[in-house]
Design a protein around this motif. Structure first.
Motif, PDB file in Angstrom:
ATOM      1  N   GLY A 209       0.814  -1.219   0.000  1.00  0.00           N
ATOM      2  CA  GLY A 209       0.000   0.000   0.000  1.00  0.00           C
ATOM      3  C   GLY A 209       0.841   1.259   0.000  1.00  0.00           C
ATOM      4  O   GLY A 209       0.508   2.250  -0.662  1.00  0.00           O
ATOM      5  N   LEU A 210       1.948   1.228   0.739  1.00  0.00           N
ATOM      6  CA  LEU A 210       2.840   2.382   0.770  1.00  0.00           C
ATOM      7  C   LEU A 210       3.487   2.606  -0.591  1.00  0.00           C
ATOM      8  O   LEU A 210       3.522   3.740  -1.095  1.00  0.00           O
ATOM      9  N   ILE A 211       3.965   1.559  -1.197  1.00  0.00           N
ATOM     10  CA  ILE A 211       4.599   1.685  -2.507  1.00  0.00           C
ATOM     11  C   ILE A 211       3.566   2.067  -3.559  1.00  0.00           C
ATOM     12  O   ILE A 211       3.852   2.852  -4.472  1.00  0.00           O
ATOM     13  N   GLN A 212       2.359   1.568  -3.445  1.00  0.00           N
ATOM     14  CA  GLN A 212       1.287   1.945  -4.365  1.00  0.00           C
ATOM     15  C   GLN A 212       0.979   3.436  -4.234  1.00  0.00           C
ATOM     16  O   GLN A 212       0.726   4.108  -5.232  1.00  0.00           O
TER      17      GLN A 212
ATOM     18  N   MET B 107       1.489   8.940  -6.448  1.00  0.00           N
ATOM     19  CA  MET B 107       2.011  10.313  -6.425  1.00  0.00           C
ATOM     20  C   MET B 107       2.876  10.594  -7.645  1.00  0.00           C
ATOM     21  O   MET B 107       2.843  11.706  -8.195  1.00  0.00           O
ATOM     22  N   LEU B 108       3.630   9.600  -8.101  1.00  0.00           N
ATOM     23  CA  LEU B 108       4.417   9.776  -9.323  1.00  0.00           C
ATOM     24  C   LEU B 108       3.510   9.956 -10.540  1.00  0.00           C
ATOM     25  O   LEU B 108       3.806  10.757 -11.442  1.00  0.00           O
ATOM     26  N   LEU B 109       2.404   9.223 -10.575  1.00  0.00           N
ATOM     27  CA  LEU B 109       1.443   9.385 -11.672  1.00  0.00           C
ATOM     28  C   LEU B 109       0.823  10.780 -11.657  1.00  0.00           C
ATOM     29  O   LEU B 109       0.672  11.407 -12.718  1.00  0.00           O
TER      30      LEU B 109
ATOM     31  N   GLY C 241       2.682  17.482 -14.833  1.00  0.00           N
ATOM     32  CA  GLY C 241       3.767  17.923 -15.708  1.00  0.00           C
ATOM     33  C   GLY C 241       3.358  17.939 -17.167  1.00  0.00           C
ATOM     34  O   GLY C 241       3.702  18.865 -17.909  1.00  0.00           O
ATOM     35  N   LEU C 242       2.631  16.913 -17.595  1.00  0.00           N
ATOM     36  CA  LEU C 242       2.167  16.874 -18.984  1.00  0.00           C
ATOM     37  C   LEU C 242       1.175  17.987 -19.279  1.00  0.00           C
ATOM     38  O   LEU C 242       1.225  18.601 -20.353  1.00  0.00           O
TER      39      LEU C 242
END
Length: 59
Positions: free
Chosen positions: A29-32, A37-39, A45-46
């Motif tokens: 869950g933490l890594i997800q 957040m990266l998405l 940014g796009l």
């Protein structure tokens, strides 16, 4: 409305996270959340790059 967007982003992030970490691990869950957040960062940014591009208007 915001909840729907977050759910969609988590649904997109789950298979991406599963490529790197097993779903059985305790920190999935933490890594997800980090992948989500990266998405969000990539989407913002796009949108910023698209809105800031030159529209071909001569100076």
């Amino acid at each position: 409305m915001l909840g729907w967007i977050v759910r969609i982003l988590f649904a997109i992030a789950a298979p991406i996270t599963a490529l790197f970490v097993s779903r059985d691990t305790l920190n999935f869950g933490l890594i997800q959340t980090v992948v989500t957040m990266l998405l969000v960062t990539a989407i913002v940014g796009l949108v910023a790059a698209y809105s800031g591009r030159d529209r071909g208007i001569p100076h």
